[in-house]
Write an enzyme that holds these catalytic residues in place. Structure first.
Site, PDB file in Angstrom:
ATOM      1  N   ARG A  49       0.793  -1.220   0.000  1.00 50.97           N
ATOM      2  CA  ARG A  49       0.000   0.000   0.000  1.00 50.97           C
ATOM      3  C   ARG A  49       0.833   1.283   0.000  1.00 50.97           C
ATOM      4  O   ARG A  49       0.568   2.206  -0.769  1.00 50.97           O
ATOM      5  CB  ARG A  49      -0.956   0.028   1.217  1.00 50.97           C
ATOM      6  CG  ARG A  49      -2.201  -0.775   1.025  1.00 50.97           C
ATOM      7  CD  ARG A  49      -2.680  -1.374   2.328  1.00 50.97           C
ATOM      8  NE  ARG A  49      -1.821  -2.475   2.675  1.00 50.97           N
ATOM      9  CZ  ARG A  49      -2.010  -3.734   2.253  1.00 50.97           C
ATOM     10  NH1 ARG A  49      -3.079  -4.037   1.565  1.00 50.97           N
ATOM     11  NH2 ARG A  49      -1.166  -4.681   2.564  1.00 50.97           N
ATOM     12  N   THR A  50       1.807   1.357   0.871  1.00 51.95           N
ATOM     13  CA  THR A  50       2.553   2.614   0.975  1.00 51.95           C
ATOM     14  C   THR A  50       3.274   2.912  -0.334  1.00 51.95           C
ATOM     15  O   THR A  50       3.165   4.005  -0.900  1.00 51.95           O
ATOM     16  CB  THR A  50       3.543   2.552   2.159  1.00 51.95           C
ATOM     17  OG1 THR A  50       2.804   2.211   3.328  1.00 51.95           O
ATOM     18  CG2 THR A  50       4.237   3.887   2.375  1.00 51.95           C
ATOM     19  N   LYS A  77      25.183  -6.773  -3.489  1.00 53.43           N
ATOM     20  CA  LYS A  77      26.654  -6.832  -3.542  1.00 53.43           C
ATOM     21  C   LYS A  77      27.239  -6.272  -2.255  1.00 53.43           C
ATOM     22  O   LYS A  77      28.440  -6.075  -2.142  1.00 53.43           O
ATOM     23  CB  LYS A  77      27.179  -5.997  -4.721  1.00 53.43           C
ATOM     24  CG  LYS A  77      26.648  -6.391  -6.073  1.00 53.43           C
ATOM     25  CD  LYS A  77      27.233  -5.435  -7.136  1.00 53.43           C
ATOM     26  CE  LYS A  77      26.540  -5.585  -8.460  1.00 53.43           C
ATOM     27  NZ  LYS A  77      26.905  -4.480  -9.375  1.00 53.43           N
ATOM     28  N   ARG A  98      11.397   3.632   3.411  1.00 53.29           N
ATOM     29  CA  ARG A  98      10.926   2.668   4.417  1.00 53.29           C
ATOM     30  C   ARG A  98      12.132   1.880   4.899  1.00 53.29           C
ATOM     31  O   ARG A  98      12.872   1.305   4.113  1.00 53.29           O
ATOM     32  CB  ARG A  98       9.877   1.721   3.847  1.00 53.29           C
ATOM     33  CG  ARG A  98       9.595   0.589   4.827  1.00 53.29           C
ATOM     34  CD  ARG A  98       8.362  -0.180   4.513  1.00 53.29           C
ATOM     35  NE  ARG A  98       7.167   0.604   4.789  1.00 53.29           N
ATOM     36  CZ  ARG A  98       5.940   0.102   4.712  1.00 53.29           C
ATOM     37  NH1 ARG A  98       5.753  -1.144   4.359  1.00 53.29           N
ATOM     38  NH2 ARG A  98       4.891   0.859   4.990  1.00 53.29           N
ATOM     39  N   HIS A 126       5.036   5.602  11.496  1.00 54.39           N
ATOM     40  CA  HIS A 126       4.549   5.497  10.118  1.00 54.39           C
ATOM     41  C   HIS A 126       3.613   6.708   9.906  1.00 54.39           C
ATOM     42  O   HIS A 126       2.394   6.568   9.857  1.00 54.39           O
ATOM     43  CB  HIS A 126       3.798   4.170   9.958  1.00 54.39           C
ATOM     44  CG  HIS A 126       3.537   3.755   8.547  1.00 54.39           C
ATOM     45  ND1 HIS A 126       3.734   4.583   7.461  1.00 54.39           N
ATOM     46  CD2 HIS A 126       3.076   2.576   8.048  1.00 54.39           C
ATOM     47  CE1 HIS A 126       3.401   3.919   6.362  1.00 54.39           C
ATOM     48  NE2 HIS A 126       3.007   2.709   6.684  1.00 54.39           N
TER      49      HIS A 126
END
Ligand code: NCD
Length: 295
Positions: A49-50, A77, A98, A126
Site C-alpha cells: 500500500r505505501t 553486492k 521505508r 509510520h
C-alpha cells in the site's frame, strides 16, 4: 507549524497541520502540478500500500517515480543503505524511505539533501499511515476529537498504532484504550501516552463496557518479534458487541486477526482506509514539492 520540507515524524505535525492536510486531501484532484518531478520510492522492507499509493499519487499529479527494492540492486553486492540513499537522492526531487531500523530518518534526511518522507521505520513510526487513518476517521465519523478509540493487537511493535496514538493525543477529549497479548503491551517509550490497558482475554468485556467509536487493530508483527507470542481474532462474535455506528480499521495486511466473515459488515472500513492513501499522499507530495520549489 510544519515546515513542509520533510516528514520524518508525527512530532512535526500539529493538530492544525493535520487538519489542513486532511482538508486538502479531500479536495485533491488529478493535475499536472508535479510534472517534471521525480519521486524515489526507497524501500528496505516489504510494502504494497505505501509504495503503490505513493506511486499512484505521483502519477495522478503528473510526476514520475523510480523505485528501489533490495532484490536485484547493488544491496545484494553489499552496498550500504546510506550509500543507496545518497545515490538515489541525486536522481530524484523527493523520496519516501521505508527502513527496517528505527530512528534513522533524520540522518537519512541530512545525507539525502532532498525532502524525505518516512514510509515507516522499524517499530517506531509510520506518519503517512497516521494521516490517512485520521482522514478516514474524519470521513467516517465526522470528527477527530471526543472519540473513544480502542487499539487491539501488537502494541509493542506496531508502528501504525504508535503513530496514530501520538496524533490522536494532540486532539481534545480523545480517550484511548489498548487491548494486547501479555507479551506485546505498549513499549516503555510510549508510556507517556494516556491509555487504559487490557489483555486479549478481557477483550469482549472491555469492548462491551467501552462502546468505542473506533476499533483500530493491526496484525502481530511477526518479523519484529523477539520470542514474544500472541494472537487474537476479530470475528462476527466481536462485531455483535460493538455499536452499530462504530468503525473497524486496520492498516493491512491482515494476517489472521480479521476473520473474512466481517468483510461484508459496513463497519469494516480497512479497504476504504487503504484507498484513502492516494488522496492523502497526493496532498503531502504537492505541499512538499511546492514548498521545495519556493525555497
Ligand atoms: C503497515 C506497516 O507497514 O507498518 N502497513 C502499511 O503500511 N499499510 C502495517 C503492517 O505491516 O502491519
Amino acid at each position: 507549524m510544519w515546515d513542509r520540507l520533510s516528514l520524518l515524524s508525527v512530532d512535526q505535525i500539529s493538530r492544525e497541520d493535520a487538519e489542513e492536510i486532511i482538508s486538502l486531501s479531500s479536495r485533491m484532484k488529478a493535475s499536472d502540478s508535479c510534472r517534471g518531478k521525480i519521486l524515489a520510492n526507497i524501500f528496505f522492507e516489504p510494502s504494497t500500500r505505501t509504495e503503490k499509493s505513493f506511486q499512484s499519487a505521483m502519477y495522478r499529479l503528473g510526476g514520475q517515480v523510480i523505485t528501489h527494492r533490495d532484490i536485484g540492486s547493488s544491496r545484494e553486492k553489499g552496498e550500504t543503505k546510506d550509500d543507496t540513499i545518497r545515490v538515489l537522492a541525486s536522481y530524484a526531487d523527493i523520496a519516501v524511505i521505508r527502513d527496517d531500523e528505527k530512528g534513522r530518518m533524520k540522518e537519512y534526511s541530512d545525507m539525502a539533501g532532498i525532502p524525505i518522507i518516512n514510509g515507516g521505520d522499524g517499530s517506531n513510526e509510520h506518519p503517512t499511515q497516521t494521516l490517512l487513518d485520521m482522514f478516514t476517521i474524519k470521513d467516517e465519523i465526522g470528527r477527530l476529537d471526543n472519540l473513544k478509540v480502542v487499539f487491539i493487537g501488537d502494541l509493542k511493535y506496531s508502528r501504525s498504532i504508535h503513530t496514530i496514538m501520538k496524533m490522536l493525543s494532540k486532539f481534545s477529549g480523545n480517550k484511548l484504550y489498548t487491548i494486547s497479548p501479555h507479551e506485546l503491551m505498549l513499549p516503555e517509550g510510549m508510556r507517556e501516552i494516556q491509555a487504559e490497558s487490557y489483555f486479549i482475554e478481557q477483550m469482549k468485556d472491555a469492548l462491551k463496557r467501552i462502546q468505542p467509536e473506533v476499533i483500530y487493530c493491526n496484525r502481530i508483527q511477526k518479523e519484529r518479534l523477539q520470542g514474544e507470542k500472541g494472537s487474537y481474532v476479530i470475528d462476527n462474535g466481536i462485531l455483535q458487541i460493538l455499536p452499530g455506528s462504530s468503525i473497524i480499521m486496520n492498516p493491512l495486511p491482515r494476517a489472521g486477526e480479521l476473520s473474512i466473515e466481517i468483510d461484508s459488515d459496513k463497519r469494516f472500513v480497512a479497504f476504504k482506509q487503504a484507498g484513502n492513501g492516494v488522496a492523502v499522499r497526493m496532498a503531502l507530495l504537492s505541499m512538499m514539492l511546492k514548498t521545495q520549489s519556493e525555497t
